[in-house]
Design a protein around this motif. Structure first.
Motif, short mmCIF file in Angstrom:
data_model
loop_
_atom_site.label_atom_id
_atom_site.label_comp_id
_atom_site.label_asym_id
_atom_site.label_seq_id
_atom_site.Cartn_x
_atom_site.Cartn_y
_atom_site.Cartn_z
N PHE A 1 35.96 44.11 43.30
CA PHE A 1 36.56 43.56 42.09
C PHE A 1 37.79 42.70 42.35
O PHE A 1 37.94 41.63 41.75
CB PHE A 1 36.90 44.68 41.11
N TYR A 2 38.68 43.13 43.22
CA TYR A 2 39.89 42.33 43.40
C TYR A 2 39.60 40.95 43.99
O TYR A 2 40.14 39.95 43.51
CB TYR A 2 40.94 43.06 44.24
N ASP B 1 32.61 56.18 36.15
CA ASP B 1 33.86 56.34 35.39
C ASP B 1 35.06 56.28 36.32
O ASP B 1 35.54 57.30 36.80
CB ASP B 1 33.83 57.68 34.66
N SER B 2 35.61 55.16 36.52
CA SER B 2 35.05 53.87 36.17
C SER B 2 35.70 52.85 37.07
O SER B 2 36.90 52.61 37.00
CB SER B 2 35.29 53.53 34.70
N LYS B 3 34.88 52.30 37.93
CA LYS B 3 35.38 51.24 38.81
C LYS B 3 35.77 50.01 38.00
O LYS B 3 36.70 49.29 38.38
CB LYS B 3 34.33 50.89 39.86
N TRP B 4 35.09 49.79 36.88
CA TRP B 4 35.47 48.69 36.00
C TRP B 4 36.91 48.87 35.51
O TRP B 4 37.69 47.92 35.45
CB TRP B 4 34.51 48.60 34.81
N ALA B 5 37.28 50.09 35.15
CA ALA B 5 38.63 50.33 34.63
C ALA B 5 39.70 50.02 35.66
O ALA B 5 40.83 49.69 35.30
CB ALA B 5 38.76 51.77 34.15
N GLU B 6 39.37 50.11 36.94
CA GLU B 6 40.38 49.82 37.97
C GLU B 6 40.84 48.37 37.90
O GLU B 6 42.04 48.08 37.94
CB GLU B 6 39.82 50.15 39.35
N HIS C 1 35.03 50.74 49.04
CA HIS C 1 36.29 50.31 48.42
C HIS C 1 35.95 49.35 47.27
O HIS C 1 35.91 48.13 47.44
CB HIS C 1 37.18 49.60 49.44
N TRP C 2 35.71 49.90 46.10
CA TRP C 2 35.31 49.08 44.98
C TRP C 2 36.38 48.04 44.63
O TRP C 2 36.08 46.87 44.43
CB TRP C 2 35.03 49.95 43.76
N PHE C 3 37.60 48.46 44.49
CA PHE C 3 38.66 47.54 44.09
C PHE C 3 38.97 46.55 45.21
O PHE C 3 38.98 45.33 45.00
CB PHE C 3 39.92 48.33 43.73
N VAL D 1 37.22 35.46 34.62
CA VAL D 1 35.97 35.88 35.25
C VAL D 1 35.52 37.24 34.71
O VAL D 1 34.32 37.50 34.57
CB VAL D 1 36.08 35.88 36.79
N LEU D 2 36.47 38.12 34.38
CA LEU D 2 36.10 39.40 33.79
C LEU D 2 35.44 39.19 32.44
O LEU D 2 34.40 39.78 32.14
CB LEU D 2 37.34 40.29 33.63
N ASN D 3 36.02 38.33 31.62
CA ASN D 3 35.44 38.04 30.32
C ASN D 3 34.07 37.38 30.45
O ASN D 3 33.14 37.68 29.69
CB ASN D 3 36.39 37.13 29.54
#
Length: 384
Positions: free
Chosen positions: A210-211, A163-168, A204-206, A222-224
């Motif tokens: 992810f970034y 909760d929640s690296k995705w949300a970043e 460092h997830w973001f 790419v997220l979709n």
């Protein structure tokens, strides 16, 4: 927010039950979940949101009306539909229920509605409409996306990204997508310095995961695409994902979304235990999609006239009803479209490329004039 239940523990409600709740938002709503027991009052509604306040929220606060509506519109444009009801229900509390939680149209707990419910211990909560006020609202919408995108319930990666690296990355994309450059920059700077102790210390997830994926392989696209691949390939029981994913599967699905093998990036960001190598190799066998980039968006489908409602951008390919569903398109639900230069789309009235056809080589703000409102069940996108 409240912890999400592991994927295998969810029970699927009938979609017919969810549809039954697609109605005009009520003037008041009695909460009946967790410790919440307030009667909240609707203070605003439009085609995209219904905003509810408890009795302690200052009625002069109006920023959620336009902001939450814009976030939900952008979310539907990026990830397509979230059930048949168009509105997000957003509940605000003051001096209670600090934090937030989501619920989706699959969930009986919140009357089969897409909901974000946020609260604060402060007696002056939500007055600024900046910073954390925006962040928490957007964060909860991120959970709706991971838990209900493409008509499938649950989040197989929740046990990995928490909760929640995705949300970043979701928050960052929303701020950019809404043209809120200052908020995007503020969020970027916060996330660049954020660290976690999972899957290893000082992760460092973001910054490292992810970034770079977002910046190098297509941004919102790419997220979709990650959720498209999940809906197409990951094990399901009915409309529920039937289990959580392991790390090897996680890297494989994001590699598919990015169109490149992300093992090297994952090793740098997270490490690469021997167990992950075994999982990764097995994932490539179990889910045999390639890492080829699917190409640019050639056709964008829209639910409503004048390119309104939810949207789904498709590259060149053949899309039967099952594939359209994985991209977030409902059967017999398309009313307008956009066609990029050099491409065409052939719509079919029935599944598996059968029945009457309609060919389009340019944008069309309304298929009603062609007698094709809510008729398409499959289609082919190709070069013209």
């Amino acid at each position: 927010m409240k912890s999400l239940t592991p994927a295998a523990a969810f029970v699927l409600p009938l979609l017919a039950s969810a549809t039954a709740w697609a109605q005009v938002p009520p003037a008041t709503w009695q909460e009946h979940w967790f410790e919440h027991n307030q009667v909240v009052t609707r203070v605003y509604q439009d085609n995209d949101v219904a905003i509810y306040f408890d009795n302690e929220v200052n009625r002069s606060i109006t920023w959620p009306n336009q902001y939450v509506s814009a976030v939900w519109r952008y979310t539907k444009k990026t990830y397509a539909h979230f059930g048949t009801a168009p509105q997000l229900y957003a509940i605000f509390h003051t001096a209670k229920y600090s934090g937030g939680h989501p619920s989706t149209y699959f969930d009986a707990s919140h009357d089969y509605r897409n909901v974000i419910d946020v609260g604060s211990s402060s007696s002056t909560a939500w007055t600024s409409g900046t910073g954390n006020d925006l962040d928490i609202v957007t964060h909860e919408v991120a959970h709706i996306v991971e838990g209900a995108a493409k008509g499938v319930h649950n989040s197989p990666a929740f046990g990995l990204w928490g909760d929640s690296k995705w949300a970043e990355i979701f928050n960052y994309d929303v701020y950019l997508g809404l043209g809120r450059t200052a908020d995007a920059n503020r969020w970027f700077n916060l996330m660049q310095n954020a660290t976690d102790n999972f899957p290893r210390a000082n992760t460092h997830w973001f910054r490292d995961w992810f970034y770079p994926i977002y910046a190098n392989y297509g941004g919102a696209t790419v997220l979709n695409r990650y959720f498209v691949l999940l809906a197409q390939y990951f094990p399901k029981s009915g409309n529920n994902y039937s289990r959580n994913m392991n790390w090897g599967e996680f890297i494989h699905f994001w590699s598919g979304a990015a169109g490149v093998n992300l093992k090297t990036q994952a090793t740098s960001a997270f490490g690469w235990p021997a167990e992950w190598e075994t999982q990764f190799v097995q994932a490539q066998k179990s889910f045999p999609f390639t890492y080829a980039n699917p190409g640019p968006t050639a056709v964008t489908l829209f639910q409503d006239i004048n390119h309104g409602g939810y949207a789904a951008g498709l590259p060149v390919g053949r899309y039967n009803l099952a594939t359209l569903s994985a991209w977030g398109v409902l059967n017999d639900d398309i009313t307008s479209l956009k066609v990029a230069a050099g491409y065409k789309v052939v719509l079919y009235a029935d599944d598996n490329f059968t029945g009457a056809t309609l060919t389009k080589t340019a944008d069309d703000a309304s298929l009603v004039d062609d007698g094709w409102n809510d008729r398409a069940s499959s289609l082919v996108v190709s070069a013209n």
